[in-house]
Scaffold this motif. Sequence first.
Motif: not given
Lengths: 352, 352
Positions: A75-76, B160, B176, B184, B211-217
């Motif tokens: 993803e990076e 963060n 979060t 979701r 936080y969008s990646q870890r919270v919502y993918g």
Amino acid sequence: MKRIVPPTGIDRRTLLAALATAPALPQLLIPTTARAQGQGVPLASWNDGPAKQTIVDFVRATTQQQGSPGFVPPEERIATFDQDGTLWVEHPIYSQVVYCLDRVPAVVAQKPELKDVAPFKTVLSGNREEIAKLSLHDLEEILFATLTGMSVDEFEAEANKWLASAKHPRWNRLYTDLTYQPMREVLQYLRANGYKTYIVTGGGQDFVRVYSQRVYGIPPEQVVGTAAGTKYGYDKDGKPFLTKEPKLLLNDNDAGKPEGIHLMIGRRPYAAFGNSTGDREMLEYTGAGAGARLKVLLLHDDAAREYAYGPAQGLPDTRVGTFTQGLFDEAKAKGWTIISMKQDWKRVFAFE
Amino acid sequence: MKRIVPPTGIDRRTLLAALATAPALPQLLIPTTARAQGQGVPLASWNDGPAKQTIVDFVRATTQQQGSPGFVPPEERIATFDQDGTLWVEHPIYSQVVYCLDRVPAVVAQKPELKDVAPFKTVLSGNREEIAKLSLHDLEEILFATLTGMSVDEFEAEANKWLASAKHPRWNRLYTDLTYQPMREVLQYLRANGYKTYIVTGGGQDFVRVYSQRVYGIPPEQVVGTAAGTKYGYDKDGKPFLTKEPKLLLNDNDAGKPEGIHLMIGRRPYAAFGNSTGDREMLEYTGAGAGARLKVLLLHDDAAREYAYGPAQGLPDTRVGTFTQGLFDEAKAKGWTIISMKQDWKRVFAFE
């Protein structure tokens, strides 16, 4: 020289056999690795040499061994490419500027008061010597007049029409035919290894988005460019549409490139390709990240097959794509990779 | 009610067996369909009813039959989601505003001259009633003071830290954790069917990207939000960095949402989800495209499990997330889908 091997050890036949059990499977679901392998050996138009080797080594270091220090999570994996002079021909004049000059008669037809006013009068005269002397300010005026004031849909239709007919004077070919085959192979090779490829161009974002998908396989949302604002409104039937406004939001040149990358992508690239001082800050920003980072400049030193320009090699300076001695020195000092078009590329264009 | 079936007929076991032959295969290459199926039945937290049915029908119509009139090519499948009040709780106050208020002491410590100046003095007093009375202009001043002036890396680290400790007063949980489980599931369901999911938020783009990646993918490059400019510069060792500047580039509310979508994505969405007048233009713009388009509003009518607000249902109007009668009427007239939190959702949060 190490031998070049396909980017992953995946068993393509087994995978395709399994995928074949799903008849209507969207193309999206076919791993990019499988598609790229179908296109033959990576970087086939490149001569063996340090430039090609650096690209291959970077891709291996960042993608092949999960857990190794250089490994980059999928993803990076972001790679950014300047367009004019990096992915396609920029000489003798940026194709988008040609588009804007070609649009002047239509703009004047709608606004006759511009007919006798500079710089529009000069453009209408067709006098090439005078047009070549237009100042940067004159060009900006022409750009705003021809790129704003219409709906985004109208603009897209006009740009598409032009792209389907306008030809480069030297090759008598569509501008979209004048992409560099070796760079297309780099795009494919990076994508086959999980990289998301972006164009980061000083050119107009909306202009490049019109053809980026079909020409480079890069979707509109992965094009960052010089961008003006739009204005939301309604037509007489109440249907909403966006009008292109003469309000600059992002000048995507020089420091504007890392700023644009932060705005539009929000991640630092792992690889960046450019060819002029306008790309310097993008490469610096890329190089300032931790881990393996690929920083590449294309040197136009091939007058026979394309053009030769840039004072770094004692070549003439020009109004477009300036590869200065200062940029050359910074690249050398920082260990950036320099592609010599003459030495590193077996062929320049796909049609050769 | 039709029965809900997995989105494609792919044989998951065969596929996974084949993929297993490639030990270091990046997660990226595993078709999203297989991943989503592992997460169980789509939309499991939804009650059967018109809202769920409309979502399912839309996905089927646009993805299942290549060649059918409603079919959307995978690369054009774009879905946009407002965040505050659509993907997570926005009451009693936007979490980012809480962040900014919490940051005021640190800002004042660096700039002591602000200590006795409104609105900073009011925030430092801790007087909740007075803080609640701050004007929009006061809030903007606080936002600029706490969200700009630092490097993008410093900002990310601060945000963060805050997200890992600050808690919502009602549930005593991290912000979060307060995402809506049914939404979701919509994100997952759309992605499993080839849709690229975007957040299009009035909140700060850089804040949500943390936080969008870890919270919502949802990766940072798929977050469009209210955005300020940055400025490229060098530290004392010559290392480049970007500083967040108090210069607004995009106010991503109301008409700013379609304008932001054009700027950052460059394609019209096929599906859009919102919950307030700030999302009206995004839904109108989505609906103005050809073919099947999904336009959805979430109505907060569940005081027991979350909150109830919005004059459209005779509920109290509030400073955040206004669902007006006018929006309600437009939605009805245009056939937009309205989710009733109370009736359509089996549960609201994952932790329930």
